[in-house]
Design a protein around this motif. Structure first.
Motif, mmCIF file in Angstrom:
data_model
loop_
_atom_site.group_PDB
_atom_site.id
_atom_site.type_symbol
_atom_site.label_atom_id
_atom_site.label_comp_id
_atom_site.label_asym_id
_atom_site.label_seq_id
_atom_site.Cartn_x
_atom_site.Cartn_y
_atom_site.Cartn_z
ATOM 1 N N LEU A 1 2.612 0.127 -5.447
ATOM 2 C CA LEU A 1 3.301 -0.865 -6.284
ATOM 3 C C LEU A 1 4.728 -1.084 -5.783
ATOM 4 O O LEU A 1 5.207 -2.223 -5.710
ATOM 5 C CB LEU A 1 3.317 -0.418 -7.757
ATOM 6 N N ALA A 2 5.401 -0.002 -5.402
ATOM 7 C CA ALA A 2 6.773 -0.125 -4.890
ATOM 8 C C ALA A 2 6.777 -0.920 -3.597
ATOM 9 O O ALA A 2 7.634 -1.800 -3.396
ATOM 10 C CB ALA A 2 7.371 1.266 -4.667
ATOM 11 N N ASP A 3 5.797 -0.644 -2.731
ATOM 12 C CA ASP A 3 5.722 -1.352 -1.450
ATOM 13 C C ASP A 3 5.500 -2.846 -1.672
ATOM 14 O O ASP A 3 6.058 -3.677 -0.956
ATOM 15 C CB ASP A 3 4.592 -0.759 -0.601
ATOM 16 N N ALA A 4 4.683 -3.192 -2.665
ATOM 17 C CA ALA A 4 4.392 -4.603 -2.950
ATOM 18 C C ALA A 4 5.440 -5.226 -3.869
ATOM 19 O O ALA A 4 5.356 -6.416 -4.184
ATOM 20 C CB ALA A 4 3.011 -4.729 -3.579
ATOM 21 N N GLN A 5 6.400 -4.440 -4.322
ATOM 22 C CA GLN A 5 7.424 -4.879 -5.286
ATOM 23 C C GLN A 5 6.741 -5.548 -6.481
ATOM 24 O O GLN A 5 7.012 -6.705 -6.832
ATOM 25 C CB GLN A 5 8.419 -5.834 -4.612
ATOM 26 N N MET A 6 5.860 -4.777 -7.089
ATOM 27 C CA MET A 6 5.002 -5.295 -8.152
ATOM 28 C C MET A 6 4.936 -4.259 -9.269
ATOM 29 O O MET A 6 5.086 -3.065 -9.005
ATOM 30 C CB MET A 6 3.607 -5.534 -7.560
ATOM 31 N N THR A 7 4.723 -4.707 -10.495
ATOM 32 C CA THR A 7 4.506 -3.764 -11.591
ATOM 33 C C THR A 7 3.010 -3.729 -11.901
ATOM 34 O O THR A 7 2.277 -4.656 -11.584
ATOM 35 C CB THR A 7 5.257 -4.192 -12.864
ATOM 36 N N ILE A 8 2.601 -2.663 -12.583
ATOM 37 C CA ILE A 8 1.173 -2.507 -12.891
ATOM 38 C C ILE A 8 0.691 -3.642 -13.790
ATOM 39 O O ILE A 8 -0.475 -4.032 -13.737
ATOM 40 C CB ILE A 8 0.892 -1.106 -13.517
ATOM 41 N N ASP A 9 1.586 -4.222 -14.596
ATOM 42 C CA ASP A 9 1.199 -5.326 -15.495
ATOM 43 C C ASP A 9 0.699 -6.542 -14.719
ATOM 44 O O ASP A 9 -0.048 -7.359 -15.246
ATOM 45 C CB ASP A 9 2.393 -5.755 -16.362
ATOM 46 N N GLU A 10 1.133 -6.668 -13.470
ATOM 47 C CA GLU A 10 0.741 -7.832 -12.670
ATOM 48 C C GLU A 10 -0.642 -7.680 -12.034
ATOM 49 O O GLU A 10 -1.168 -8.630 -11.471
ATOM 50 C CB GLU A 10 1.776 -8.079 -11.563
ATOM 51 N N ALA B 1 -3.614 3.980 -1.866
ATOM 52 C CA ALA B 1 -3.770 2.812 -2.734
ATOM 53 C C ALA B 1 -3.304 1.574 -1.987
ATOM 54 O O ALA B 1 -2.377 1.649 -1.176
ATOM 55 C CB ALA B 1 -2.971 2.986 -4.023
ATOM 56 N N MET B 2 -3.976 0.456 -2.228
ATOM 57 C CA MET B 2 -3.606 -0.808 -1.587
ATOM 58 C C MET B 2 -3.738 -1.935 -2.595
ATOM 59 O O MET B 2 -4.610 -1.891 -3.460
ATOM 60 C CB MET B 2 -4.525 -1.103 -0.397
ATOM 61 N N ILE B 3 -2.880 -2.940 -2.451
ATOM 62 C CA ILE B 3 -2.966 -4.113 -3.325
ATOM 63 C C ILE B 3 -3.401 -5.319 -2.494
ATOM 64 O O ILE B 3 -2.792 -5.621 -1.465
ATOM 65 C CB ILE B 3 -1.611 -4.370 -4.020
ATOM 66 N N ASP C 1 3.722 -16.103 -1.525
ATOM 67 C CA ASP C 1 4.865 -16.129 -2.446
ATOM 68 C C ASP C 1 5.570 -14.781 -2.540
ATOM 69 O O ASP C 1 6.783 -14.711 -2.690
ATOM 70 C CB ASP C 1 4.400 -16.513 -3.869
ATOM 71 N N ARG C 2 4.781 -13.728 -2.467
ATOM 72 C CA ARG C 2 5.313 -12.423 -2.876
ATOM 73 C C ARG C 2 5.494 -11.413 -1.741
ATOM 74 O O ARG C 2 6.057 -10.349 -1.969
ATOM 75 C CB ARG C 2 4.366 -11.791 -3.921
ATOM 76 N N CYS C 3 4.964 -11.698 -0.560
ATOM 77 C CA CYS C 3 4.933 -10.646 0.460
ATOM 78 C C CYS C 3 5.494 -11.176 1.775
ATOM 79 O O CYS C 3 5.067 -12.221 2.272
ATOM 80 C CB CYS C 3 3.492 -10.161 0.645
ATOM 81 N N ALA C 4 6.462 -10.461 2.320
ATOM 82 C CA ALA C 4 7.078 -10.870 3.587
ATOM 83 C C ALA C 4 6.113 -10.671 4.759
ATOM 84 O O ALA C 4 6.162 -11.421 5.728
ATOM 85 C CB ALA C 4 8.357 -10.068 3.818
ATOM 86 N N LYS C 5 5.277 -9.638 4.669
ATOM 87 C CA LYS C 5 4.386 -9.326 5.796
ATOM 88 C C LYS C 5 2.952 -9.089 5.326
ATOM 89 O O LYS C 5 2.437 -7.979 5.406
ATOM 90 C CB LYS C 5 4.906 -8.093 6.542
ATOM 91 N N PRO C 6 2.318 -10.145 4.813
ATOM 92 C CA PRO C 6 0.908 -9.932 4.413
ATOM 93 C C PRO C 6 0.043 -9.646 5.634
ATOM 94 O O PRO C 6 0.310 -10.162 6.722
ATOM 95 C CB PRO C 6 0.514 -11.272 3.777
ATOM 96 N N VAL C 7 -0.962 -8.809 5.438
ATOM 97 C CA VAL C 7 -1.937 -8.529 6.512
ATOM 98 C C VAL C 7 -3.282 -9.063 6.029
ATOM 99 O O VAL C 7 -3.754 -8.687 4.955
ATOM 100 C CB VAL C 7 -2.017 -7.018 6.812
ATOM 101 N N TRP C 8 -3.868 -9.951 6.804
ATOM 102 C CA TRP C 8 -5.057 -10.685 6.353
ATOM 103 C C TRP C 8 -6.331 -9.940 6.696
ATOM 104 O O TRP C 8 -6.477 -9.407 7.791
ATOM 105 C CB TRP C 8 -5.070 -12.083 6.988
ATOM 106 N N GLY D 1 0.830 -1.198 0.000
ATOM 107 C CA GLY D 1 0.000 0.000 0.000
ATOM 108 C C GLY D 1 0.864 1.247 0.000
ATOM 109 O O GLY D 1 2.097 1.175 0.153
ATOM 110 N N GLY D 2 0.189 2.365 -0.176
ATOM 111 C CA GLY D 2 0.924 3.629 -0.150
ATOM 112 C C GLY D 2 -0.033 4.795 -0.057
ATOM 113 O O GLY D 2 -1.236 4.650 -0.273
ATOM 114 N N GLN D 3 0.498 5.926 0.308
ATOM 115 C CA GLN D 3 -0.317 7.135 0.432
ATOM 116 C C GLN D 3 0.516 8.352 0.047
ATOM 117 O O GLN D 3 1.747 8.296 0.013
ATOM 118 C CB GLN D 3 -0.859 7.278 1.854
ATOM 119 N N THR D 4 -0.197 9.448 -0.202
ATOM 120 C CA THR D 4 0.474 10.712 -0.502
ATOM 121 C C THR D 4 0.792 11.432 0.813
ATOM 122 O O THR D 4 0.307 11.056 1.869
ATOM 123 C CB THR D 4 -0.449 11.619 -1.337
ATOM 124 N N HIS D 5 1.603 12.462 0.728
ATOM 125 C CA HIS D 5 1.753 13.385 1.853
ATOM 126 C C HIS D 5 0.567 14.343 1.767
ATOM 127 O O HIS D 5 0.506 15.191 0.884
ATOM 128 C CB HIS D 5 3.095 14.129 1.777
#
Lengths: 390, 160
Positions: A36-45, A214-216, A225-232, A10-14
């Motif tokens: 996307l940066a926080d999730a280490q993911m590209t928009i294509d995914e 924004a949140m993924i 597979d993709r996230c060290a700290k998923p929050v359920w 996820g991420g937010q603006t200032h």
């Protein structure tokens, strides 16, 4: 839920009162890129994009279409969602349903508001029925003021209690680099601030902010597979209210108030006995100080009429036994279309241990509850945990 | 607008959007408004299942999802359940003109009704003069000035 769903980034603006340096697309894109940066993911995914804001606040219909380059929705399925103040959490709810259904593995949720571009009061008047009561509509402050006079008369709370909530929010916000109102204020400052609508003063009310969140969301396999700290996402609940019946401002009413209905349903789903002990932190949607005290009661953190005593005894401070809004909450940042999503994202950050300066450190944060709030008195509740065992 | 930080010009464009509407009141609201306009009377509608007397009258009870059909004449007095004194020049969205602050308004439950009506309170706008639970009475405009909308109510007067 049919399938487990996790927040994997996820991420937010200032958030700020003035963002003339960006247009709506650029503002939204800041949060999307951060997520996307926080999730280490590209928009294509990303499989689907859920997008929303307050209807017409920016004078622009079909924001999901006009802001498609900023949100990353180009060529993808998805929905525009607009449910008033709750919209940020409703977007997440739709994202959760997308993933839980098994039809999508990765859903991007985006909420934003650029309040400076429109007239919030004028557009909000459209929330009132055109033929019954709109003449006196036009500002949320009057509605919360009536709730406050009812609360004071029923339970004996004083303006000082409101000031305590105002101070708690802004002092917490000073620890949050993204918050809008980072004010080093005292109870006396709050009590001396300009009266807007008795008993609500300037510092008892949320600001008008510009910002995005924004949140993924992902299915269990992707999350592991993709996230060290998923929050359920453990449970969500919402309920539409009956219109015209404005009894939520009469705090002694016996009529069902949907924050209470939703909370009790959500607690039943999770087997919660005492929510003040079950959840380690709360991120609640409090557009006014008095709404926070009513939330304590509606969420059954205390008995009806005892909400103001929680704040009086510092129970809900960032280092208290029931931390509420360590982020500074809506009282410090209200970019409305993002505000309810920010509650969920801030709760997730607390569970991850990634909240930074406003991380609750006095206890281990395993479970969190986030609320949303919108006209005309309805809510979306989201319960989160760090492991599926909790 | 010049940004002080980097002295780059940033354009923002003002625009006013003026949108006219014309709302249909429907059968139930029309009867409510014509009784108010022509006879100065308030009618609520009672649900045949839950017996709640609802304002404004509406065809379906939201709780029971059955057709409401029992019209109930209400008195013109009620009880104050919430109030505020407004210090902001709130724009009246139905006219575009501001209400002159400070002014008091509140939420009144008319006797015999399960619903509340929000309107101006004809009291001095100081908190000592207003309390939750006080009895209030509807004041209407004169018959010839009433047009068939909620603005036909002038305000609530305290019952002395």
């Amino acid at each position: 839920m049919r399938k487990n769903v996790a927040i994997i980034g996820g991420g937010q603006t200032h958030h700020a009162a003035r963002r003339h340096d960006v247009n709506q697309v650029e503002l939204v894109n800041e949060a999307v890129r951060a997520a996307l940066a926080d999730a280490q993911m590209t928009i294509d995914e990303i499989d689907s994009v859920l997008f929303g804001n307050m209807e017409f606040f920016e004078g622009c219909h079909m924001t999901d279409c006009w802001l498609v380059d900023g949100s990353g929705a180009y060529g993808k399925p998805g929905l525009k969602i607009t449910t008033g103040g709750t919209v940020g959490a409703t977007i997440v709810g739709a994202g959760v349903h997308h993933v839980a259904s098994g039809l999508f593995n990765k859903a991007l949720c985006v909420g934003f508001e650029k309040q400076e571009e429109g007239d919030t009061g004028a557009i909000l008047s459209g929330v009132a029925h055109p033929l019954f009561g709109r003449s006196l509509a036009g500002a949320a402050v009057g509605y919360f003021a009536m709730m406050a006079t009812s609360y004071m008369a029923a339970w004996g709370a004083k303006e000082e209690h409101s000031a305590m909530v105002a101070v708690k929010a802004r002092q917490n916000a000073r620890k949050n680099e993204y918050a809008h109102l980072k004010l080093d204020i005292s109870i006396q400052d709050a009590l001396n601030s300009r009266m807007l609508s008795y008993p609500i003063r300037m510092l008892d009310m949320c600001p008008a902010s510009n910002g995005a969140c924004a949140m993924i969301l992902a299915d269990e396999k992707t999350a592991r597979d993709r996230c060290a700290k998923p929050v359920w996402i453990r449970a969500m609940d919402t309920a539409h209210n009956e219109q015209f019946e404005l009894d939520w401002r009469d705090v002694t009413t016996k009529k069902p108030i949907f924050s209470r209905v939703s909370a009790s349903r959500l607690y039943r789903k999770l087997g919660v006995d005492d929510p003040s002990k079950y959840f380690d932190v709360f991120e609640i949607y409090e557009p006014a100080t008095w709404a926070e005290m009513v939330w304590y009661e509606d969420l059954a953190l205390c008995r009806p009429g005892d909400g103001f005593k929680l704040v009086e005894n510092n129970m809900t401070a960032i280092d208290g036994p029931i931390p509420v809004n360590p982020s500074g909450g809506v009282l410090s940042t209200n970019c409305i279309g993002a505000s309810a999503m920010l509650r969920i994202w801030e709760a997730a950050l607390q569970i991850r241990g990634d909240a930074g300066g406003h991380q609750v450190v006095s206890k281990d944060i395993r479970r969190a509850l986030a609320t949303a709030y919108g006209g005309t008195n309805w809510t979306v509740l989201t319960a989160l945990s760090g492991t599926m065992d909790d | 607008m010049k940004s002080a930080k980097d002295n780059v010009e940033l354009i923002s464009i003002p625009m006013v959007v003026d949108v006219p509407y014309r709302f249909a009141a429907g059968k139930y609201m029309t009867r409510f408004l014509t009784e108010l306009r022509d006879n100065g009377k308030f009618y609520g509608i009672r649900c045949p299942l839950c017996n709640r007397v609802q304002l404004p009258p509406r065809i379906v009870c939201a709780v029971c999802h059955v057709k409401n059909s029992d019209w109930i004449e209400l008195g013109n007095e009620g009880t104050l359940v919430g109030f505020t004194i407004m210090y902001l020049p709130l724009t009246d969205p139905t006219t575009g003109k501001p209400h002159e602050p400070p002014f008091a308004y509140g939420s009144v439950r008319l006797d015999g009704s399960d619903s509340v009506i929000d309107h101006f309170l004809n009291v001095e706008p100081v908190v000592e003069h207003i309390r939750i639970g006080m009895r209030m009475k509807v004041a209407l405009k004169e018959r010839e000035d009433r047009v068939g909308d909620l603005g036909d109510i002038l305000h609530f007067d305290p019952v002395t």
